[in-house]
Design a protein around this motif. Structure first.
Motif, PDB file in Angstrom:
ATOM      1  N   ILE A 124      -8.231  -4.198   5.446  1.00  0.00           N
ATOM      2  CA  ILE A 124      -6.847  -4.060   4.948  1.00  0.00           C
ATOM      3  C   ILE A 124      -6.692  -4.797   3.360  1.00  0.00           C
ATOM      4  N   ASP A 125      -7.388  -6.107   3.256  1.00  0.00           N
ATOM      5  CA  ASP A 125      -7.245  -6.871   2.258  1.00  0.00           C
ATOM      6  C   ASP A 125      -8.213  -6.322   1.210  1.00  0.00           C
ATOM      7  N   ASP A 126      -9.137  -5.763   1.065  1.00  0.00           N
ATOM      8  CA  ASP A 126     -10.066  -5.267   0.259  1.00  0.00           C
ATOM      9  C   ASP A 126      -9.928  -3.760  -0.183  1.00  0.00           C
ATOM     10  N   LYS A 127      -9.767  -2.968   0.774  1.00  0.00           N
ATOM     11  CA  LYS A 127      -9.520  -1.566   0.481  1.00  0.00           C
ATOM     12  C   LYS A 127      -8.151  -0.707   0.553  1.00  0.00           C
ATOM     13  N   TRP A 128      -7.143  -1.300   1.505  1.00  0.00           N
ATOM     14  CA  TRP A 128      -6.170  -0.772   1.778  1.00  0.00           C
ATOM     15  C   TRP A 128      -4.810  -1.130   0.980  1.00  0.00           C
ATOM     16  N   TYR A 129      -4.481  -2.320   1.226  1.00  0.00           N
ATOM     17  CA  TYR A 129      -3.169  -2.976   0.705  1.00  0.00           C
ATOM     18  C   TYR A 129      -3.408  -2.867  -0.749  1.00  0.00           C
ATOM     19  N   PRO A 130      -4.391  -3.205  -1.381  1.00  0.00           N
ATOM     20  CA  PRO A 130      -4.386  -3.112  -2.897  1.00  0.00           C
ATOM     21  C   PRO A 130      -3.836  -1.828  -3.580  1.00  0.00           C
ATOM     22  N   LEU A 131      -4.232  -0.707  -2.640  1.00  0.00           N
ATOM     23  CA  LEU A 131      -3.572   0.632  -2.993  1.00  0.00           C
ATOM     24  C   LEU A 131      -2.023   0.660  -3.221  1.00  0.00           C
ATOM     25  N   VAL A 132      -1.442  -0.184  -2.185  1.00  0.00           N
ATOM     26  CA  VAL A 132      -0.177  -0.301  -2.232  1.00  0.00           C
ATOM     27  C   VAL A 132       0.469  -0.950  -3.445  1.00  0.00           C
ATOM     28  N   LYS A 133       0.024  -1.700  -4.043  1.00  0.00           N
ATOM     29  CA  LYS A 133       0.444  -2.487  -5.260  1.00  0.00           C
ATOM     30  C   LYS A 133       0.330  -1.406  -6.416  1.00  0.00           C
ATOM     31  N   VAL A 134      -0.891  -0.882  -6.519  1.00  0.00           N
ATOM     32  CA  VAL A 134      -1.116  -0.009  -7.601  1.00  0.00           C
ATOM     33  C   VAL A 134      -0.215   1.404  -7.408  1.00  0.00           C
ATOM     34  N   LEU A 135      -0.008   1.682  -6.385  1.00  0.00           N
ATOM     35  CA  LEU A 135       1.035   2.870  -6.080  1.00  0.00           C
ATOM     36  C   LEU A 135       2.258   2.472  -6.761  1.00  0.00           C
ATOM     37  N   ARG A 136       2.909   1.259  -6.353  1.00  0.00           N
ATOM     38  CA  ARG A 136       4.125   0.972  -6.610  1.00  0.00           C
ATOM     39  C   ARG A 136       4.140   0.667  -8.324  1.00  0.00           C
ATOM     40  N   GLN A 137       3.070   0.373  -8.979  1.00  0.00           N
ATOM     41  CA  GLN A 137       3.265   0.206 -10.492  1.00  0.00           C
ATOM     42  C   GLN A 137       2.775   1.501 -11.138  1.00  0.00           C
ATOM     43  N   SER A 138       2.324   2.515 -10.398  1.00  0.00           N
ATOM     44  CA  SER A 138       2.051   3.761 -11.117  1.00  0.00           C
ATOM     45  C   SER A 138       3.165   4.736 -11.505  1.00  0.00           C
ATOM     46  N   GLY A 139       2.910   5.201 -12.852  1.00  0.00           N
ATOM     47  CA  GLY A 139       4.196   5.971 -12.920  1.00  0.00           C
ATOM     48  C   GLY A 139       3.869   7.605 -13.257  1.00  0.00           C
ATOM     49  N   ASP A 140       2.411   7.781 -12.850  1.00  0.00           N
ATOM     50  CA  ASP A 140       1.575   8.866 -13.179  1.00  0.00           C
ATOM     51  C   ASP A 140       1.787   9.844 -11.771  1.00  0.00           C
ATOM     52  N   LYS A 141       2.349  11.024 -11.816  1.00  0.00           N
ATOM     53  CA  LYS A 141       2.751  11.750 -10.527  1.00  0.00           C
ATOM     54  C   LYS A 141       1.320  11.983  -9.846  1.00  0.00           C
ATOM     55  N   GLU A 142       0.178  12.528 -10.603  1.00  0.00           N
ATOM     56  CA  GLU A 142      -1.099  12.906 -10.022  1.00  0.00           C
ATOM     57  C   GLU A 142      -1.591  11.540  -9.362  1.00  0.00           C
ATOM     58  N   GLU A 143      -1.582  10.726 -10.101  1.00  0.00           N
ATOM     59  CA  GLU A 143      -2.393   9.509  -9.535  1.00  0.00           C
ATOM     60  C   GLU A 143      -1.675   8.894  -8.271  1.00  0.00           C
ATOM     61  N   ARG A 144      -0.470   8.859  -8.214  1.00  0.00           N
ATOM     62  CA  ARG A 144       0.490   8.557  -6.944  1.00  0.00           C
ATOM     63  C   ARG A 144       0.026   9.458  -5.894  1.00  0.00           C
ATOM     64  N   LYS A 145      -0.004  10.749  -6.148  1.00  0.00           N
ATOM     65  CA  LYS A 145      -0.549  11.812  -4.729  1.00  0.00           C
ATOM     66  C   LYS A 145      -1.769  11.295  -4.400  1.00  0.00           C
ATOM     67  N   SER A 146      -2.609  11.106  -5.503  1.00  0.00           N
ATOM     68  CA  SER A 146      -4.044  10.499  -4.831  1.00  0.00           C
ATOM     69  C   SER A 146      -3.935   9.173  -4.225  1.00  0.00           C
ATOM     70  N   LEU A 147      -3.270   8.360  -4.722  1.00  0.00           N
ATOM     71  CA  LEU A 147      -3.227   6.984  -3.950  1.00  0.00           C
ATOM     72  C   LEU A 147      -2.407   7.092  -2.648  1.00  0.00           C
ATOM     73  N   VAL A 148      -1.477   8.145  -2.730  1.00  0.00           N
ATOM     74  CA  VAL A 148      -0.949   8.212  -1.242  1.00  0.00           C
ATOM     75  C   VAL A 148      -1.657   8.670  -0.170  1.00  0.00           C
ATOM     76  N   GLN A 149      -2.416   9.772  -0.722  1.00  0.00           N
ATOM     77  CA  GLN A 149      -3.565  10.393   0.052  1.00  0.00           C
ATOM     78  C   GLN A 149      -4.541   9.401   0.657  1.00  0.00           C
ATOM     79  N   LYS A 150      -4.873   8.550  -0.160  1.00  0.00           N
ATOM     80  CA  LYS A 150      -6.036   7.360   0.158  1.00  0.00           C
ATOM     81  C   LYS A 150      -5.390   6.462   1.156  1.00  0.00           C
TER      82      LYS A 150
END
Lengths: 211, 217
Positions: free
Chosen positions: B128-154
């Motif tokens: 959770i701490d090393d792999k999963w939860y860091p993606l949540v912060k990146v997603l929240r800060q990302s403005g790029d549609k394609e990047e968001r899609k990829s992060l949501v999938q992960k």
């Protein structure tokens, strides 16, 4: 069939920690050498998420990630403690193992394998982290005090592996800058139990020294 | 003394408010937590102390202007949370939770007693701490549609793994810890508030009940 198996690479400092912990506890185990370029079905089944060594298999159950394995070994088998029994000292041991793995190893390897400006940036960060360790070992024979502890084993990479990897590539942990870490490295590598359980230098050198 | 905000704690972990209030009893008065009320890592320390019925003083830190107390008690990382217990300082949220589990024998057990179950709990906490939860912060800060899609999938792929972990750990009961809140409930539960904020920001239900029905419950 052995009840306890360790899947590993012979040259891995993380695998060395697990093997030493089992030997400290007097646990007989079967060691299975993995091939980094062709990982076995057993490894991929036992560690499907990270697909990495070491893996400890005990009675058919797989335990992965080095520190998690060490804590499991400590809890499962009688014998000398791997982690301190006192809750605060145990928390401090976990803290320093985490610092060494996350901050020191990481930055050391990046400094070693990168070049130019990027290398300099990682080297600066590594030096800052080593200064913290230098202060921590000051006045002590080992990180555990008079006796070797799990923190000393976590720093085995600094004592034994890094001098080989960095030789001819860069200088980082110099005796001038880090006299206490140098002194500790010598104590650690010459400790009878450690010496008997490190991969032999004559096979390490051809593997790690640059051509 | 400042208590953790009850509504916040209660809603993220679905604790009965009455049980929460009853749990707050004086057990040790020399315990302090340095932190920020909104930080999930700080909330972990608070949750663990609450489960163990340990009274403590909460000291709100300003991360833009760190106090001498914080710099003294966490000179290495200079970060929150820090647990101060008497003259001892413990840093790093997972280490703090394990310390609380070891040092205080009041209240229910936080970590499983079985060594293998304990190893599994630590494994999933690290995931959770090393792999999963860091993606949540990146997603929240990302403005790029394609990047968001990829992060949501992960995140969804990770969620499915966490669902399987939950089914294995809970053994059919309400929590990762079985019939009481345990280590993994604290680690993942503390992330839920930020997860909900991210859901609102990106307009995606990350704790998707079709993908992770047991976890969503």
């Amino acid at each position: 069939m052995s009840k306890v198996k360790v899947l590993g690479f012979w040259y891995s400092p993380f695998v060395a920690r697990v093997k030493m912990a089992l030997k400290m506890k007097g646990v007989e185990f079967e060691y299975v050498e993995e091939n980094i370029r062709a990982k076995s079905e057993l490894l991929l089944e036992s560690n499907p998420i990270h697909k990495k060594v070491p893996v400890l298999i005990h009675d058919g159950k797989a335990i992965v990630e080095t520190m998690i394995i060490l804590e499991y070994i400590d809890q499962t088998w009688e014998g000398p403690p791997i982690l301190p029994r006192d809750p605060y000292h145990r928390a401090m041991a976990r803290f320093w193992v985490n610092f060494i793995d996350e901050k020191c190893l990481n930055t050391m390897l990046k400094a070693c394998w990168r070049t130019g400006e990027e290398q300099e940036k990682w080297k600066e960060e590594a030096i800052l982290n080593f200064q913290i360790l230098e202060n921590e070992i000051k006045g002590k024979k080992y990180f555990g005090g008079d006796e070797i502890s799990v923190v000393d084993h976590a720093a085995n990479f600094i004592a034994y592996w890094f001098p080989l990897i960095s030789w001819g590539r860069m200088e980082l942990v110099t005796e001038d800058q880090f006299p206490n870490l140098w002194r500790w490295s010598s104590h650690y590598c010459n400790h009878p139990f450690v010496k008997d359980n490190l991969p032999p230098m004559d096979v390490m050198i051809p593997k790690f020294k640059p051509a | 003394m400042t208590w953790p905000r009850p509504g916040y704690i209660v809603s993220t972990l679905h604790i009965n408010p009455t049980d929460y209030c009853i749990l707050i009893m004086a057990a040790a008065s020399d315990v302090k937590v340095l932190g920020m009320w909104s930080c999930p890592y700080v909330n972990r320390a608070q949750l663990a102390l609450c489960i163990k019925s340990i009274e403590y003083e909460f000291i709100e830190e300003n991360t833009l202007k760190k106090s001498d107390m914080l710099l003294k008690h966490n000179p290495v990382h200079k970060k929150i949370p820090v647990l101060i217990h008497g003259d001892k300082s413990v840093c790093e949220s997972c280490i703090i939770v394990e310390y609380i589990a070891d040092a205080f024998d009041t209240g229910p057990r936080i970590l499983p007693s079985d060594a293998y179950d304990r190893a599994l709990a630590r494994f999933w906490a690290a995931y959770i701490d090393d792999k999963w939860y860091p993606l949540v912060k990146v997603l929240r800060q990302s403005g790029d549609k394609e990047e968001r899609k990829s992060l949501v999938q992960k995140l969804f792929e990770g969620l499915i793994l966490l669902e399987e972990a939950f089914i294995g750990c809970s053994k059919g009961m309400a929590y990762f810890g079985g019939d009481s809140i345990g280590y993994l409930d604290i680690i993942l539960g503390s992330c839920l508030a930020c997860l909900r904020v991210t859901e609102k920001v990106v307009g995606v239900e990350l704790m998707d009940p079709t993908k992770a029905p047991q976890l969503a419950k």
